[in-house]
Motif scaffolding. Sequence first.
Motif, short mmCIF file in Angstrom:
data_model
loop_
_atom_site.label_atom_id
_atom_site.label_comp_id
_atom_site.label_asym_id
_atom_site.label_seq_id
_atom_site.Cartn_x
_atom_site.Cartn_y
_atom_site.Cartn_z
N ARG A 37 0.92 -0.99 -0.03
CA ARG A 37 0.07 0.19 -0.19
C ARG A 37 0.56 1.40 0.08
O ARG A 37 1.05 1.68 -0.68
CB ARG A 37 -1.11 -0.11 1.28
CG ARG A 37 -2.01 0.74 1.51
CD ARG A 37 -2.76 1.33 2.50
NE ARG A 37 -2.27 1.32 3.87
CZ ARG A 37 -2.25 0.20 4.80
NH1 ARG A 37 -2.38 -0.78 3.85
NH2 ARG A 37 -1.65 0.53 5.52
N GLN A 38 1.65 1.05 0.87
CA GLN A 38 2.79 1.99 0.54
C GLN A 38 3.84 3.06 -0.36
O GLN A 38 3.69 3.69 -0.50
CB GLN A 38 4.24 2.44 2.49
CG GLN A 38 3.01 2.45 3.57
CD GLN A 38 4.05 2.06 4.12
OE1 GLN A 38 5.32 1.31 4.40
NE2 GLN A 38 3.70 1.88 5.87
N HIS A 39 3.95 1.51 -1.19
CA HIS A 39 5.01 1.63 -1.77
C HIS A 39 4.46 1.32 -3.60
O HIS A 39 5.06 2.07 -4.21
CB HIS A 39 6.32 0.96 -2.32
CG HIS A 39 6.91 1.36 -0.98
ND1 HIS A 39 8.26 2.42 -0.74
CD2 HIS A 39 6.75 0.91 1.21
CE1 HIS A 39 8.28 2.31 0.68
NE2 HIS A 39 7.25 1.57 1.46
N LEU A 40 3.34 1.10 -3.57
CA LEU A 40 2.59 0.68 -4.76
C LEU A 40 1.00 1.02 -5.17
O LEU A 40 1.06 1.06 -6.32
CB LEU A 40 2.94 -0.65 -4.99
CG LEU A 40 4.30 -1.68 -5.46
CD1 LEU A 40 3.94 -2.86 -5.09
CD2 LEU A 40 5.04 -0.30 -6.48
N THR A 41 0.51 1.31 -4.48
CA THR A 41 -0.78 1.44 -4.65
C THR A 41 -1.42 2.27 -3.56
O THR A 41 -3.21 2.20 -3.67
CB THR A 41 -1.68 -0.05 -4.04
OG1 THR A 41 -1.26 0.02 -3.08
CG2 THR A 41 -1.45 -0.89 -5.20
N GLY A 42 -1.03 3.27 -2.77
CA GLY A 42 -1.12 4.04 -2.35
C GLY A 42 -2.39 5.34 -2.71
O GLY A 42 -3.38 5.28 -1.71
N ARG A 43 -2.60 5.48 -3.73
CA ARG A 43 -3.77 6.61 -3.93
C ARG A 43 -4.58 5.82 -4.69
O ARG A 43 -5.73 6.91 -4.91
CB ARG A 43 -2.90 7.82 -5.19
CG ARG A 43 -2.72 6.70 -6.63
CD ARG A 43 -1.98 8.02 -7.67
NE ARG A 43 -2.43 7.62 -8.78
CZ ARG A 43 -1.43 7.65 -9.43
NH1 ARG A 43 0.03 8.31 -9.55
NH2 ARG A 43 -1.13 7.44 -10.75
N ILE A 44 -4.28 5.00 -4.63
CA ILE A 44 -6.03 3.76 -4.89
C ILE A 44 -7.21 4.21 -3.93
O ILE A 44 -6.76 3.39 -3.14
CB ILE A 44 -5.94 3.06 -5.46
CG1 ILE A 44 -4.50 2.53 -6.69
CG2 ILE A 44 -6.96 1.69 -6.48
CD1 ILE A 44 -3.96 1.50 -7.13
N ASN A 45 -7.98 4.72 -4.54
CA ASN A 45 -9.04 4.44 -3.04
C ASN A 45 -10.31 3.61 -3.64
O ASN A 45 -11.02 3.69 -2.50
CB ASN A 45 -9.95 6.24 -3.72
CG ASN A 45 -8.68 6.55 -2.55
OD1 ASN A 45 -7.52 6.47 -1.74
ND2 ASN A 45 -8.08 8.40 -3.26
N ASN A 46 -11.00 3.21 -4.87
CA ASN A 46 -11.94 2.69 -5.36
C ASN A 46 -11.34 0.96 -5.35
O ASN A 46 -10.15 1.01 -4.67
CB ASN A 46 -12.28 2.88 -6.35
CG ASN A 46 -13.02 3.74 -6.49
OD1 ASN A 46 -13.41 4.63 -5.42
ND2 ASN A 46 -12.66 5.00 -7.40
N GLN A 47 -12.50 -0.04 -4.90
CA GLN A 47 -12.11 -1.08 -4.77
C GLN A 47 -11.09 -1.79 -6.01
O GLN A 47 -11.20 -1.71 -7.48
CB GLN A 47 -13.52 -1.79 -4.94
CG GLN A 47 -13.57 -3.58 -5.14
CD GLN A 47 -13.20 -4.04 -4.14
OE1 GLN A 47 -12.27 -3.61 -3.40
NE2 GLN A 47 -12.42 -5.44 -4.50
N TYR A 48 -10.58 -2.92 -5.38
CA TYR A 48 -9.34 -3.20 -6.06
C TYR A 48 -8.47 -4.48 -5.26
O TYR A 48 -8.86 -4.48 -4.40
CB TYR A 48 -7.86 -1.96 -6.52
CG TYR A 48 -7.26 -2.65 -5.71
CD1 TYR A 48 -5.79 -2.47 -4.95
CD2 TYR A 48 -7.35 -0.54 -4.77
CE1 TYR A 48 -4.75 -2.01 -3.75
CE2 TYR A 48 -6.69 -0.99 -3.51
CZ TYR A 48 -5.37 -1.17 -3.26
OH TYR A 48 -4.68 -1.03 -1.81
N ALA A 49 -7.70 -5.07 -6.42
CA ALA A 49 -7.15 -6.07 -5.93
C ALA A 49 -5.67 -6.04 -6.77
O ALA A 49 -5.82 -5.98 -7.91
CB ALA A 49 -8.43 -7.31 -5.80
N TYR A 50 -5.19 -7.33 -6.17
CA TYR A 50 -4.05 -8.16 -6.55
C TYR A 50 -3.61 -9.08 -5.93
O TYR A 50 -3.80 -9.83 -4.70
CB TYR A 50 -3.16 -6.76 -5.80
CG TYR A 50 -2.37 -6.78 -4.70
CD1 TYR A 50 -1.61 -7.64 -4.22
CD2 TYR A 50 -2.51 -5.82 -3.87
CE1 TYR A 50 -1.22 -7.75 -2.69
CE2 TYR A 50 -2.50 -5.64 -3.01
CZ TYR A 50 -1.52 -6.63 -2.00
OH TYR A 50 -1.33 -6.32 -0.90
#
Length: 230
Positions: A37-50
């Motif tokens: 979350r801190q290094h790759l997906t930080g600004r994504i606010n809507n539902q996502y998955a990885y």
Amino acid sequence: MAQVIMGPAMLIVLCCCLVTVTPFTEEQLLRATNYIRQHLTGRINNQYAYIAVFTTAQCRELTDANLRDALRQENADDLMTTIEQHRIYIGTQIVAASFLRLNNGGAMHAEARLLNGEGEAPSPVADLLNRNQDKGCVLFYTLNSPCTGVCARIGGEYNILDRLTDVFNRINNKALVYNDVYIGDLNRKPDTVWDAWKEINARIPFYRCFSRNCYRCFINNNPNNPCYYN
């Protein structure tokens, strides 16, 4: 017939060569999800998955250094832009997706987009696992818990339960982690939600991770309340 005598020294060598597979700990899952979350997906606010795959050596501790090494080839800006544009990110050690609105007013859920291929093509996660021969552990993360109305609906046409079995059945060390309970499931009867989650947990260990704590959602097959109640 010749008799082979195995001395103590040989026993020691053989024992040292044994590889043990230990499941994720809550501490490892917290560290991994926070790091991504801190290094790759930080600004994504809507539902996502990885889904992220790590080597056997990296999985032994999953320190920040191991995570940095494992994910060094991933491009954070590219990943976030791809997700924000509702496309699927295909990386070296990670694949990620958002939900996708359909013309009929419905939506293809992020988890399903990663688990299902189009036509004869392998799914994004199958492709990821095929490209990584050393699959020491696999982390499946979704911001919101798989909804019980579609993704975790037992017998439902679009559920992901069978795909969880098909995709992860040969992975010994695996976990499915979510952060927030899907809002629609907060309005359902808790027993209905727990029954659906139990089906997920039967296929892949199921956890909830906040910023400071992770919880296994079933302990000795019994529901663990922090997974549903804030």
